[in-house]
Motif scaffolding. Structure first.
Motif, PDB file in Angstrom:
ATOM      1  N   SER A 139      44.720   8.608  -0.682  1.00  0.00           N
ATOM      2  CA  SER A 139      45.460   8.584  -1.946  1.00  0.00           C
ATOM      3  C   SER A 139      45.229   9.827  -2.787  1.00  0.00           C
ATOM      4  CB  SER A 139      45.076   7.342  -2.753  1.00  0.00           C
ATOM      5  OG  SER A 139      43.716   7.396  -3.157  1.00  0.00           O
ATOM      6  N   ALA A 140      44.235  10.656  -2.420  1.00  0.00           N
ATOM      7  CA  ALA A 140      44.012  11.900  -3.149  1.00  0.00           C
ATOM      8  C   ALA A 140      45.213  12.838  -3.049  1.00  0.00           C
ATOM      9  CB  ALA A 140      42.758  12.603  -2.617  1.00  0.00           C
ATOM     10  N   LEU A 141      46.072  12.606  -2.054  1.00  0.00           N
ATOM     11  CA  LEU A 141      47.253  13.451  -1.865  1.00  0.00           C
ATOM     12  C   LEU A 141      48.459  12.997  -2.688  1.00  0.00           C
ATOM     13  CD1 LEU A 141      47.162  13.802   2.023  1.00  0.00           C
ATOM     14  CD2 LEU A 141      46.651  15.612   0.388  1.00  0.00           C
ATOM     15  N   LEU A 142      48.424  11.767  -3.198  1.00  0.00           N
ATOM     16  CA  LEU A 142      49.633  11.173  -3.767  1.00  0.00           C
ATOM     17  C   LEU A 142      50.214  11.976  -4.920  1.00  0.00           C
ATOM     18  CD1 LEU A 142      48.806   7.347  -3.707  1.00  0.00           C
ATOM     19  CD2 LEU A 142      50.142   8.693  -2.077  1.00  0.00           C
ATOM     20  N   GLU A 143      49.388  12.313  -5.902  1.00  0.00           N
ATOM     21  CA  GLU A 143      49.889  13.019  -7.080  1.00  0.00           C
ATOM     22  C   GLU A 143      50.452  14.380  -6.702  1.00  0.00           C
ATOM     23  OE1 GLU A 143      48.479  14.262 -11.617  1.00  0.00           O
ATOM     24  OE2 GLU A 143      46.972  13.831 -10.082  1.00  0.00           O
ATOM     25  N   ALA A 144      49.751  15.089  -5.825  1.00  0.00           N
ATOM     26  CA  ALA A 144      50.213  16.415  -5.414  1.00  0.00           C
ATOM     27  C   ALA A 144      51.540  16.341  -4.677  1.00  0.00           C
ATOM     28  CB  ALA A 144      49.160  17.089  -4.542  1.00  0.00           C
ATOM     29  N   MET A 145      51.694  15.337  -3.805  1.00  0.00           N
ATOM     30  CA  MET A 145      52.918  15.215  -3.029  1.00  0.00           C
ATOM     31  C   MET A 145      54.110  14.824  -3.878  1.00  0.00           C
ATOM     32  SD  MET A 145      51.349  13.324   0.354  1.00  0.00           S
ATOM     33  CE  MET A 145      52.931  13.180   1.207  1.00  0.00           C
ATOM     34  N   VAL A 150      47.604  18.109  -9.615  1.00  0.00           N
ATOM     35  CA  VAL A 150      46.389  17.370  -9.292  1.00  0.00           C
ATOM     36  C   VAL A 150      45.591  17.173 -10.568  1.00  0.00           C
ATOM     37  CG1 VAL A 150      44.226  17.378  -7.986  1.00  0.00           C
ATOM     38  CG2 VAL A 150      46.305  18.331  -6.964  1.00  0.00           C
ATOM     39  N   THR A 151      45.133  15.961 -10.794  1.00  0.00           N
ATOM     40  CA  THR A 151      44.327  15.659 -11.972  1.00  0.00           C
ATOM     41  C   THR A 151      42.900  15.357 -11.538  1.00  0.00           C
ATOM     42  OG1 THR A 151      46.247  14.753 -13.122  1.00  0.00           O
ATOM     43  CG2 THR A 151      44.076  14.187 -14.002  1.00  0.00           C
ATOM     44  N   VAL A 152      41.949  16.127 -12.065  1.00  0.00           N
ATOM     45  CA  VAL A 152      40.527  15.938 -11.776  1.00  0.00           C
ATOM     46  C   VAL A 152      39.774  15.885 -13.092  1.00  0.00           C
ATOM     47  CG1 VAL A 152      38.464  16.903 -10.667  1.00  0.00           C
ATOM     48  CG2 VAL A 152      40.708  17.159  -9.570  1.00  0.00           C
TER      49      VAL A 152
END
Length: 326
Positions: A139-145, A150-152
């Motif tokens: 799910s770390a890819l979801l926002e970028a895709m 990317v939010t960190v």
């Protein structure tokens, strides 16, 4: 072409004053990339075309098949064909989301936290064997895709432009892999399979790799900026109302005849893939055949048939047979 250890992140956004490519130029660029990749990948012209079309349509690609048929090599060859930043993530059961997105590291000299970007910050990101990591990591890819950001730790950063994720998925060893969340599957524009090569193709493959592997000498033939300008051209390809209604009807058929039908995101993806296919063929307008060619790779993996023995591919095939063509 840079490799996976390259630290630079190129921004391929079209420069001020630069126009989109012409449709003829988009077709030439796509053909050049196809020809370049076929010097490495044998007998997979249709799959390569589908990947290139997805990139032109601003989409992401999931390659699923058994090990050893060239999924990773195909992704690397596509990435090398564009002179842009490339990062590879090897998905494993112990991989953490921060290993992909990056982390804030405390700098003792400055007394401040400094962000160390993860491999998700590249023009082309290869997620190798993505289903070997648990859903939380995937799910770390979801926002970028979905949103190109990317939010960190509460801070949002844009990923480079153009941006494409090409992921490979192991189709065997179900006890050692994780199923991709539906939300992630829906963010892949296309899901493709390579299959085993034919006898003549495999002989040619063995001949090519007898010495140095051809990917080692593969050169880039287009820039990140070329890809951005090509995408701008694709987005201007004309889609008349009957074509839009056709896409809507195909998506509607899947919703009526499957347990889980195509989402509105899937309909948008099909329309954009149709635009890219038209540009690939050298046309500035979409015809029904563009939609037909793209329908199964774009829609089938998002569907859940609900009936034993039927698949998403079957439902899409039925839709193409049943829905009237404009």
């Amino acid at each position: 072409m840079t490799d996976a250890n390259h630290s630079d992140v190129l921004d391929g956004t079209a420069r001020p004053g630069e126009d989109a490519l012409s449709i003829d130029e988009v077709g030439s660029l796509a053909t050049d990339v196809l020809d370049n990749v076929t010097t490495v990948i044998v007998g997979q012209d249709d799959v390569i075309e589908h990947v290139v079309v997805a990139m032109l349509a601003r989409g992401h690609v999931l390659l699923e098949d058994v090990p050893g048929v060239g999924k990773t090599m195909l992704a690397r060859s596509i990435a090398r064909s564009f002179d842009c930043s490339f990062k590879r993530v090897q998905f494993t059961p112990d991989l953490l989301p921060a290993d992909i997105t990056g982390v804030n590291v405390f700098d003792k000299r400055s007394g401040e936290f400094e962000f160390q970007p993860g491999p998700i910050f590249a023009n082309v990101v290869l997620g190798d064997e993505i289903n070997r990591a648990p859903p939380k990591t995937q799910s770390a890819l979801l926002e970028a895709m979905a949103e190109s950001q990317v939010t960190v730790d509460g801070t949002t950063r844009e990923v480079p432009s153009p941006y494409t994720v090409i992921a490979t998925q192991n189709a065997v060893e179900p006890g050692r892999t994780y199923e991709l969340p539906l939300a992630e599957v829906d963010r892949f524009m296309k899901k493709l399979q390579l299959g085993y090569p034919g006898t003549d193709e495999e002989i040619e493959l063995l001949d090519r790799v007898a010495g140095e592997h051809p990917i080692e000498s593969l050169s880039s033939i287009a820039s990140a900026n070329d890809l951005s300008r090509a995408r701008d051209a694709v987005s201007s390809v004309t889609v008349e109302r009957p074509i839009r209604e056709y896409v809507t009807s195909l998506a509607g058929y899947t919703r009526e005849n499957a347990e889980l039908g195509a989402s509105p995101r899937a309909a948008v993806a099909l329309l954009r893939a149709g635009q890219a296919r038209a540009a690939f063929e050298g046309r500035a307008y979409v015809v029904p055949d563009d939609v037909k060619v793209e329908a199964s790779p774009v829609l089938a993996h998002r569907l859940r048939a609900g009936d034993a023995g039927r698949s998403g591919v079957d439902i899409v095939a039925d839709a193409l047979e049943t829905v009237p063509v404009p």
